[in-house]
Design a protein around this motif. Structure first.
Motif, short mmCIF file in Angstrom:
data_model
loop_
_atom_site.label_atom_id
_atom_site.label_comp_id
_atom_site.label_asym_id
_atom_site.label_seq_id
_atom_site.Cartn_x
_atom_site.Cartn_y
_atom_site.Cartn_z
N ARG A 1 0.49 -35.77 -6.15
CA ARG A 1 -0.88 -35.34 -6.42
C ARG A 1 -1.64 -36.42 -7.19
O ARG A 1 -1.07 -37.15 -8.00
N LEU A 2 -2.95 -36.46 -6.91
CA LEU A 2 -3.86 -37.34 -7.63
C LEU A 2 -4.89 -36.47 -8.32
O LEU A 2 -5.59 -35.68 -7.67
N LEU A 3 -5.00 -36.60 -9.66
CA LEU A 3 -5.91 -35.79 -10.45
C LEU A 3 -7.11 -36.64 -10.86
O LEU A 3 -6.95 -37.68 -11.49
N LEU A 4 -8.31 -36.19 -10.49
CA LEU A 4 -9.56 -36.84 -10.89
C LEU A 4 -10.19 -35.99 -11.98
O LEU A 4 -10.76 -34.93 -11.72
N TYR A 5 -10.09 -36.47 -13.24
CA TYR A 5 -10.61 -35.70 -14.37
C TYR A 5 -12.11 -35.90 -14.50
O TYR A 5 -12.64 -36.98 -14.27
N ASN A 6 -12.81 -34.79 -14.87
CA ASN A 6 -14.26 -34.82 -15.06
C ASN A 6 -14.95 -35.48 -13.87
O ASN A 6 -15.71 -36.45 -13.99
N ALA A 7 -14.65 -34.94 -12.69
CA ALA A 7 -15.15 -35.54 -11.45
C ALA A 7 -16.68 -35.51 -11.41
O ALA A 7 -17.32 -34.61 -11.95
N SER A 8 -17.22 -36.52 -10.76
CA SER A 8 -18.68 -36.61 -10.59
C SER A 8 -18.97 -36.89 -9.12
O SER A 8 -18.07 -37.15 -8.32
N ARG A 9 -20.28 -36.87 -8.81
CA ARG A 9 -20.67 -37.15 -7.42
C ARG A 9 -20.30 -38.57 -7.01
O ARG A 9 -20.14 -38.86 -5.82
N ASP A 10 -20.09 -39.46 -7.99
CA ASP A 10 -19.70 -40.83 -7.66
C ASP A 10 -18.27 -40.91 -7.13
O ASP A 10 -17.89 -41.92 -6.53
N ASP A 11 -17.48 -39.86 -7.38
CA ASP A 11 -16.11 -39.84 -6.86
C ASP A 11 -16.05 -39.41 -5.40
O ASP A 11 -14.98 -39.43 -4.79
N SER A 12 -17.18 -39.02 -4.84
CA SER A 12 -17.19 -38.65 -3.43
C SER A 12 -16.93 -39.88 -2.58
O SER A 12 -17.38 -40.99 -2.89
N GLY A 13 -16.18 -39.67 -1.50
CA GLY A 13 -15.86 -40.80 -0.62
C GLY A 13 -14.59 -40.55 0.14
O GLY A 13 -14.05 -39.43 0.18
N GLU A 14 -14.03 -41.62 0.77
CA GLU A 14 -12.83 -41.52 1.58
C GLU A 14 -11.62 -41.94 0.77
O GLU A 14 -11.64 -42.96 0.08
N TYR A 15 -10.54 -41.15 0.87
CA TYR A 15 -9.29 -41.43 0.16
C TYR A 15 -8.15 -41.47 1.18
O TYR A 15 -8.23 -40.88 2.26
N ALA A 16 -7.07 -42.17 0.80
CA ALA A 16 -5.89 -42.31 1.66
C ALA A 16 -4.64 -42.17 0.82
O ALA A 16 -4.65 -42.38 -0.41
N CYS A 17 -3.52 -41.81 1.48
CA CYS A 17 -2.23 -41.71 0.79
C CYS A 17 -1.12 -42.10 1.75
O CYS A 17 -1.28 -42.02 2.98
N SER A 18 0.00 -42.51 1.18
CA SER A 18 1.21 -42.79 1.96
C SER A 18 2.40 -42.28 1.16
O SER A 18 2.47 -42.47 -0.06
N ALA A 19 3.35 -41.62 1.86
CA ALA A 19 4.51 -41.06 1.19
C ALA A 19 5.51 -42.16 0.86
O ALA A 19 5.65 -43.15 1.59
N ALA A 20 6.21 -41.98 -0.28
CA ALA A 20 7.20 -42.97 -0.70
C ALA A 20 8.31 -43.08 0.34
O ALA A 20 8.87 -42.07 0.78
N GLY A 21 8.62 -44.32 0.72
CA GLY A 21 9.65 -44.56 1.71
C GLY A 21 9.21 -44.32 3.13
O GLY A 21 9.99 -44.50 4.06
#
Length: 617
Positions: free
Chosen positions: A302-322
């Motif tokens: 999990r990725l936690l974005l504390y005190n999120a704002s409209r500037d945090d809007s956008g595209e995100y990506a992830c890859s599993a370990a291994g």
């Protein structure tokens, strides 16, 4: 078993005397009986002679058993003279054999034999069975199960203390599995009961993950009629879910819940495999396509974005370990809660109420004036991250939070004082946390209009309170033409002025409430009379009950009564006059008739008298 000589000779005599004798005595026993381990076994033996009992006959009853040996063993000997019964046994008067504390040594064949003098010897066999309930089965599932194209051992089910052997069934999610997948091993215990070990082999796929398995034993116990036929029972093990391991083929990235500005936003990376990876790597995809590695706020997958704002809007990506070849992306949209902003437009018939995410909420309520009889339009616009729905609610005269419109625009046509009040526009969003509202006060401007009726009064002891309610804006000025205590309340949002006059008087009064403002005036006159009942004390006359009457109503009632009496008097006078005139006409006619009749009679008499002729000489 010991037999006295006397009994021996009696038995010998009975046997010799009954040899070769054809009998009509019948003996009946059940073909089979049964009992639970440790309980009592009953074997009935019914004997009849021509359908009647044997009370009047001499007989000898014997019970024999053949259990662990091929030879018959006598258990019971009963005659009218003596009785000889073995241990743990008894015989009732109807020849039923009772065996207490049933054990495996009592399982076998039994024979009821009856010898009757002059009727011979008759016997009938029966077979005894024993039953024991198994213990609750226990199930153990393999801890490492992997999806495979071949069968594998899934679990083991065990139980003990069964007799006879129980039938085993395996179930997956309540559905019975084929018997071919089950291998049962029964073992005889030292106490002669059976123990079970049942092994299930099954082909496991990823669809079987988190499914539940249990085993069931179907066994027999003694039935209702002397234990036979047996009654079927079943007992289940606990239900256990299995965990299936299988490789991942796809990665997924999603946002947990709603992404709200100012809150903690959580992004979770997962795969379609099992188990899940221990951790994942997260990236922010920038406008130029490059990736920014995100380490802060990462907790496992999990990725936690504390005190999120409209500037945090956008595209995100992830890859599993291994599993670097498995990656996932998602678009994050941080929702912003709208803030209320009132945009007044003075001297116009159209007004706007707008939410803007960049401006603060005004601390006061905006007032929107409108002329009496005109039309008014108020626009409500919420600038938010999602398209809202709207609801206008009104609090005013005769209304409390009532919905008056489900559109963004509020239309008021031919405005009246009832349209005055506090209006709230609510932005209804699919995300409950983003719902908000703001209010405006609509004030209808016009001349004073006095409300109520002329009987609007109350009595408090000897005090009279007159209520004068006036609609109008600007604030009406109220003047009473009678002295007294005046109490006023101004409800600006409803364009309503309340004035109460308290007086203390017992005589008839004409009191006028005069209301005026810059746009006109109005008045209302109260015609009142204080009426009290009094009681006399030693030195005072005190009122006991007072009521308020409308003096004007009394005057009108008296006038109506006077007019009614006057009309009634005129009607009676007319009737009397007509009757008198009719009587006078009738009297005159009668007199004329009498006079005419007299003249006629005189003429008739004159014609009938003799004529005298005179001759002149």
């Amino acid at each position: 078993m010991i037999t006295t000589p006397r009994n021996y000779f009696f038995f010998l005599w009975l046997f010799l005397c009954c040899r070769g004798v054809t009998t009509d005595v019948k003996v009946t026993v059940p073909e089979a009986v049964g009992a639970d381990l440790g309980k009592s076994l009953l074997i009935p033996c019914t004997a009849t002679h021509d359908g009647k009992s044997l009370e009047s006959l001499s007989f000898m009853l014997q019970w024999f058993s053949r259990t662990d040996t091929p030879e018959w063993k006598r258990l019971v000997y009963v005659s009218k003279l003596t009785k000889d019964i073995g241990k743990r046994m008894d015989v009732s008067e109807d020849f039923t054999l009772h065996i207490f504390n049933m054990s495996f040594s009592d399982v076998g064949s039994y024979l009821c034999q009856l010898s009757v003098v002059d009727h011979g010897t008759i016997h009938a066999p029966s077979k005894a069975h024993i039953f024991s309930a198994p213990t609750t089965p226990e199930i153990v599932i393999e801890s490492k199960l992997s999806a495979s194209e071949t069968t594998q051992k899934v679990g083991v089910c065990t139980s003990k203390d069964a007799y006879p052997k129980a039938f085993v069934k395996w179930h997956q999610n309540g559905k019975a599995l084929p018997e071919q997948q089950v291998q049962n091993v029964w073992t005889r215990q030292k106490n002669q009961l059976w123990s079970l070990e049942s092994v299930l082999t099954h082909q496991i796929t990823r669809k079987d993950d988190n499914t539940r398995f249990h085993c069931q034993l179907v066994y027999n116990m003694s039935g209702a009629n002397f234990g036979w036929p047996p009654k079927e029972h079943n007992i289940n093990s606990t239900s256990v879910n299995i965990v299936v391991h299988y490789p991942a083929t796809e990665a997924m990235l999603h946002v947990q819940g709603h992404a709200l500005e100012g809150h903690v936003v959580t992004l979770e990376c997962s795969t379609d495999g099992n188990p899940q990876p221990l951790y994942s790597e997260f990236y922010r995809i920038l406008d130029d396509g490059s990736r920014l590695h995100l380490a802060n706020g990462r907790e496992g997958n999990r990725l936690l974005l504390y005190n999120a704002s409209r500037d945090d809007s956008g595209e995100y990506a992830c890859s599993a370990a291994g599993l670097s070849n498995l990656q996932a992306t998602t678009d994050l949209h941080v929702h912003c809660k709208p803030k209320g902003l009132v945009m007044p437009t003075p001297q116009r018939a159209s007004h706007s109420v707008t939410w803007d995410i960049d401006k603060p909420i005004l601390s006061h309520r905006e007032e929107i004036p409108a002329k009496l009889g005109t039309s008014l339009v108020v626009h409500c616009n919420a600038k938010s991250s999602t398209t809202p729905k709207y609801a206008w609610k009104k609090e005013g005269i005769g209304m409390a939070g009532q919905v008056v419109s489900l559109e963004s625009t509020l239309h008021i046509k031919n405005a009246s004082y009832k349209d005055s009040g506090n209006y709230t526009c609510e932005s209804v969003l699919d995300i409950p946390e983003l719902r908000t509202s703001t209010s405006v006060v609509i004030i209808i401007e016009g001349p004073p209009v006095v409300q109520g009726n002329r009987e609007s009064c109350t009595v408090w002891k000897a005090d009279l309170v007159l209520q004068c309610h006036v609609l109008g804006f600007p604030k009406p000025h109220i003047v009473w033409d009678h002295k007294g205590a005046v109490e006023e309340h101004w409800l600006k949002s409803q364009s309503l002025m309340k004035s109460n006059l308290s007086i203390n008087s017992a005589g008839p009064l004409n009191i006028t409430c005069n209301a005026s403002n810059a746009l006109g005036m109005d008045s209302r006159t109260f015609y009142l009379q204080m009426k009290c009942q009094y009681r006399l004390t030693a030195d005072l006359v005190l009122p006991t009950k007072c009521s308020c009457q409308n003096y004007e109503v009394l005057i009108i009632a008296m006038a109506v009564a006077f007019l009614f009496i006057l009309l009634l008097t005129i009607l009676i006078t007319i009737v009397i006059y007509k009757n008198k005139r009719n009587n006078m006409k009738a009297s005159s006619t009668s007199s004329l008739r009498r006079q005419s009749g007299k003249e006629t009679r005189e003429e008739d008499q004159a014609l009938n008298r003799p004529r005298v002729q005179t001759t002149s000489t």
